[in-house]
Design a protein around this motif. Structure first.
Motif, PDB file in Angstrom:
ATOM      1  N   THR A 167      17.027 -20.201 -38.471  1.00 22.24           N
ATOM      2  CA  THR A 167      16.213 -20.629 -39.624  1.00 22.24           C
ATOM      3  C   THR A 167      16.384 -22.115 -39.918  1.00 22.24           C
ATOM      4  N   TRP A 168      17.469 -22.714 -39.446  1.00 21.11           N
ATOM      5  CA  TRP A 168      17.715 -24.137 -39.687  1.00 21.11           C
ATOM      6  C   TRP A 168      17.136 -25.023 -38.587  1.00 21.11           C
ATOM      7  N   GLY A 169      16.581 -24.416 -37.545  1.00 18.95           N
ATOM      8  CA  GLY A 169      15.987 -25.184 -36.460  1.00 18.95           C
ATOM      9  C   GLY A 169      17.004 -26.059 -35.749  1.00 18.95           C
ATOM     10  N   ALA A 170      16.559 -27.242 -35.349  1.00 17.14           N
ATOM     11  CA  ALA A 170      17.412 -28.155 -34.579  1.00 17.14           C
ATOM     12  C   ALA A 170      18.453 -28.859 -35.446  1.00 17.14           C
ATOM     13  N   ASP A 171      18.449 -28.610 -36.746  1.00 14.38           N
ATOM     14  CA  ASP A 171      19.441 -29.230 -37.637  1.00 14.38           C
ATOM     15  C   ASP A 171      20.760 -28.468 -37.671  1.00 14.38           C
ATOM     16  N   ALA A 172      20.850 -27.371 -36.925  1.00 10.49           N
ATOM     17  CA  ALA A 172      22.088 -26.586 -36.866  1.00 10.49           C
ATOM     18  C   ALA A 172      22.445 -26.336 -35.405  1.00 10.49           C
ATOM     19  N   GLU A 173      23.690 -26.581 -35.069  1.00  7.17           N
ATOM     20  CA  GLU A 173      24.177 -26.334 -33.707  1.00  7.17           C
ATOM     21  C   GLU A 173      25.427 -25.466 -33.781  1.00  7.17           C
ATOM     22  N   VAL A 174      25.396 -24.360 -33.062  1.00  5.69           N
ATOM     23  CA  VAL A 174      26.586 -23.514 -32.982  1.00  5.69           C
ATOM     24  C   VAL A 174      27.582 -24.179 -32.039  1.00  5.69           C
ATOM     25  N   ILE A 175      28.792 -24.374 -32.535  1.00  9.80           N
ATOM     26  CA  ILE A 175      29.855 -24.967 -31.728  1.00  9.80           C
ATOM     27  C   ILE A 175      30.661 -23.862 -31.054  1.00  9.80           C
ATOM     28  N   GLN A 176      30.923 -22.797 -31.800  1.00  9.15           N
ATOM     29  CA  GLN A 176      31.595 -21.628 -31.239  1.00  9.15           C
ATOM     30  C   GLN A 176      31.206 -20.404 -32.031  1.00  9.15           C
ATOM     31  N   PRO A 177      31.310 -19.222 -31.460  1.00 11.45           N
ATOM     32  CA  PRO A 177      31.894 -18.886 -30.161  1.00 11.45           C
ATOM     33  C   PRO A 177      30.907 -19.143 -29.019  1.00 11.45           C
ATOM     34  N   PRO A 178      31.429 -19.249 -27.800  1.00  9.30           N
ATOM     35  CA  PRO A 178      30.573 -19.537 -26.643  1.00  9.30           C
ATOM     36  C   PRO A 178      29.464 -18.507 -26.443  1.00  9.30           C
ATOM     37  N   GLU A 179      29.753 -17.213 -26.709  1.00  6.97           N
ATOM     38  CA  GLU A 179      28.732 -16.194 -26.485  1.00  6.97           C
ATOM     39  C   GLU A 179      27.540 -16.354 -27.435  1.00  6.97           C
ATOM     40  N   LEU A 180      27.780 -16.907 -28.624  1.00  5.17           N
ATOM     41  CA  LEU A 180      26.670 -17.165 -29.545  1.00  5.17           C
ATOM     42  C   LEU A 180      25.841 -18.346 -29.055  1.00  5.17           C
ATOM     43  N   ARG A 181      26.493 -19.355 -28.510  1.00  8.25           N
ATOM     44  CA  ARG A 181      25.762 -20.488 -27.915  1.00  8.25           C
ATOM     45  C   ARG A 181      24.858 -19.999 -26.775  1.00  8.25           C
ATOM     46  N   VAL A 182      25.371 -19.089 -25.941  1.00 11.99           N
ATOM     47  CA  VAL A 182      24.592 -18.544 -24.821  1.00 11.99           C
ATOM     48  C   VAL A 182      23.374 -17.788 -25.357  1.00 11.99           C
ATOM     49  N   ARG A 183      23.582 -16.980 -26.375  1.00 15.59           N
ATOM     50  CA  ARG A 183      22.471 -16.214 -26.965  1.00 15.59           C
ATOM     51  C   ARG A 183      21.398 -17.155 -27.510  1.00 15.59           C
ATOM     52  N   LEU A 184      21.820 -18.212 -28.207  1.00 13.48           N
ATOM     53  CA  LEU A 184      20.853 -19.157 -28.782  1.00 13.48           C
ATOM     54  C   LEU A 184      20.121 -19.940 -27.697  1.00 13.48           C
ATOM     55  N   LYS A 185      20.819 -20.256 -26.637  1.00 21.07           N
ATOM     56  CA  LYS A 185      20.170 -20.955 -25.523  1.00 21.07           C
ATOM     57  C   LYS A 185      19.074 -20.069 -24.915  1.00 21.07           C
ATOM     58  N   ALA A 186      19.359 -18.784 -24.740  1.00 19.75           N
ATOM     59  CA  ALA A 186      18.355 -17.851 -24.204  1.00 19.75           C
ATOM     60  C   ALA A 186      17.174 -17.723 -25.168  1.00 19.75           C
ATOM     61  N   THR A 187      17.454 -17.667 -26.467  1.00 18.46           N
ATOM     62  CA  THR A 187      16.376 -17.581 -27.455  1.00 18.46           C
ATOM     63  C   THR A 187      15.523 -18.848 -27.430  1.00 18.46           C
ATOM     64  N   ALA A 188      16.176 -20.009 -27.321  1.00 14.46           N
ATOM     65  CA  ALA A 188      15.441 -21.281 -27.257  1.00 14.46           C
ATOM     66  C   ALA A 188      14.532 -21.323 -26.027  1.00 14.46           C
ATOM     67  N   ALA A 189      15.012 -20.803 -24.902  1.00  8.14           N
ATOM     68  CA  ALA A 189      14.187 -20.760 -23.681  1.00  8.14           C
ATOM     69  C   ALA A 189      12.992 -19.837 -23.887  1.00  8.14           C
ATOM     70  N   ALA A 190      13.216 -18.700 -24.525  1.00  8.68           N
ATOM     71  CA  ALA A 190      12.112 -17.774 -24.795  1.00  8.68           C
ATOM     72  C   ALA A 190      11.105 -18.402 -25.751  1.00  8.68           C
ATOM     73  N   LEU A 191      11.576 -19.136 -26.760  1.00  5.38           N
ATOM     74  CA  LEU A 191      10.676 -19.817 -27.697  1.00  5.38           C
ATOM     75  C   LEU A 191       9.857 -20.890 -26.992  1.00  5.38           C
ATOM     76  N   THR A 192      10.484 -21.578 -26.049  1.00  9.51           N
ATOM     77  CA  THR A 192       9.762 -22.599 -25.283  1.00  9.51           C
ATOM     78  C   THR A 192       8.601 -21.972 -24.535  1.00  9.51           C
ATOM     79  N   LYS A 193       8.795 -20.791 -23.957  1.00 10.41           N
ATOM     80  CA  LYS A 193       7.708 -20.097 -23.256  1.00 10.41           C
ATOM     81  C   LYS A 193       6.598 -19.692 -24.225  1.00 10.41           C
ATOM     82  N   VAL A 194       6.984 -19.216 -25.395  1.00 11.63           N
ATOM     83  CA  VAL A 194       5.984 -18.785 -26.386  1.00 11.63           C
ATOM     84  C   VAL A 194       5.145 -19.959 -26.846  1.00 11.63           C
ATOM     85  N   TYR A 195       5.758 -21.114 -27.085  1.00 16.68           N
ATOM     86  CA  TYR A 195       5.049 -22.262 -27.655  1.00 16.68           C
ATOM     87  C   TYR A 195       4.640 -23.293 -26.617  1.00 16.68           C
ATOM     88  N   ARG A 196       4.628 -22.907 -25.355  1.00 20.77           N
ATOM     89  CA  ARG A 196       4.224 -23.810 -24.298  1.00 20.77           C
ATOM     90  C   ARG A 196       2.808 -24.277 -24.475  1.00 20.77           C
TER      91      ARG A 196
END
Length: 196
Positions: A167-196
């Motif tokens: 909900t905070w968009g690019a103004d929030a970055e997860v530093i840890q845990p690593p598994e949450l960073r991985v999940r967000l990276k996958a979500t960001a990739a999926a969003l990129t496909k949706v908004y291509r």
């Protein structure tokens, strides 16, 4: 002239008859039966539970109940409950049950058995908005020299915090845990496909 007002965005809908049945059963400690449809499911399933507590969390009513068939406490969203009926069968709520303890590892509603230290770094533009609220009982705030802010939480599950960070968009970055960073990276990739 109004001296104050409030607005809740996304206020949950609950059937008043269902709410009344459940609240009465909680007070009198009577078992209840109802049809419950899980998110994404097309069909509802009949459930029989011992209702312990009703909670308004994130603008939505939830029932915490012991599910006899699953032999565990479960959380039920009231808008997904229909055909609720109180049974004559009484039960005794455990004396050690506490809604505060039940929700202690949840950011909102979904707790869990995990033990995650979640660190989110917010941009300087959002730092004040984050400081203005208590997000969780475990929160710790740390200001950074450049005006950014780190929020640390101790939570039992990650899906809810993932949605919250988004909900905070690019103004929030997860530093840890690593598994949450991985999940967000996958979500960001999926969003990129949706908004291509």
């Amino acid at each position: 002239l109004q001296s104050g007002s409030f607005k809740n965005v996304g206020l949950g809908k609950a059937d008043l008859a269902v709410f009344n049945t459940l609240s009465g059963a909680v007070l009198r400690q009577h078992e209840v039966e109802f049809d419950y449809r899980k998110p994404g499911e097309k069909k509802a399933v009949r459930r029989r539970v011992q209702p312990y507590h009703l909670a308004l969390r994130d603008n939505l009513w939830y029932l915490i109940a012991f599910d006899a068939e699953r032999r565990a406490l479960r959380t039920f969203a009231l808008p997904r409950i229909s055909q609720a009926t109180a049974r004559a069968t009484q039960f005794v709520r455990p004396v050690d049950f506490s809604p505060e303890k039940f929700f202690a590892t949840a950011l909102g509603v979904l707790g869990g058995g995990g033990d995650f230290q979640v660190v989110v770094r917010f941009s300087a533009a959002l730092a004040d908005r984050v400081r203005e609220r208590e997000w969780h009982e475990s929160q710790e705030l740390r200001g950074l020299p450049d005006g950014r802010l780190e929020l640390t939480l101790r939570l039992g599950a990650l899906p809810e915090v993932e949605a919250w960070v988004l909900t905070w968009g690019a103004d929030a970055e997860v530093i840890q845990p690593p598994e949450l960073r991985v999940r967000l990276k996958a979500t960001a990739a999926a969003l990129t496909k949706v908004y291509r």
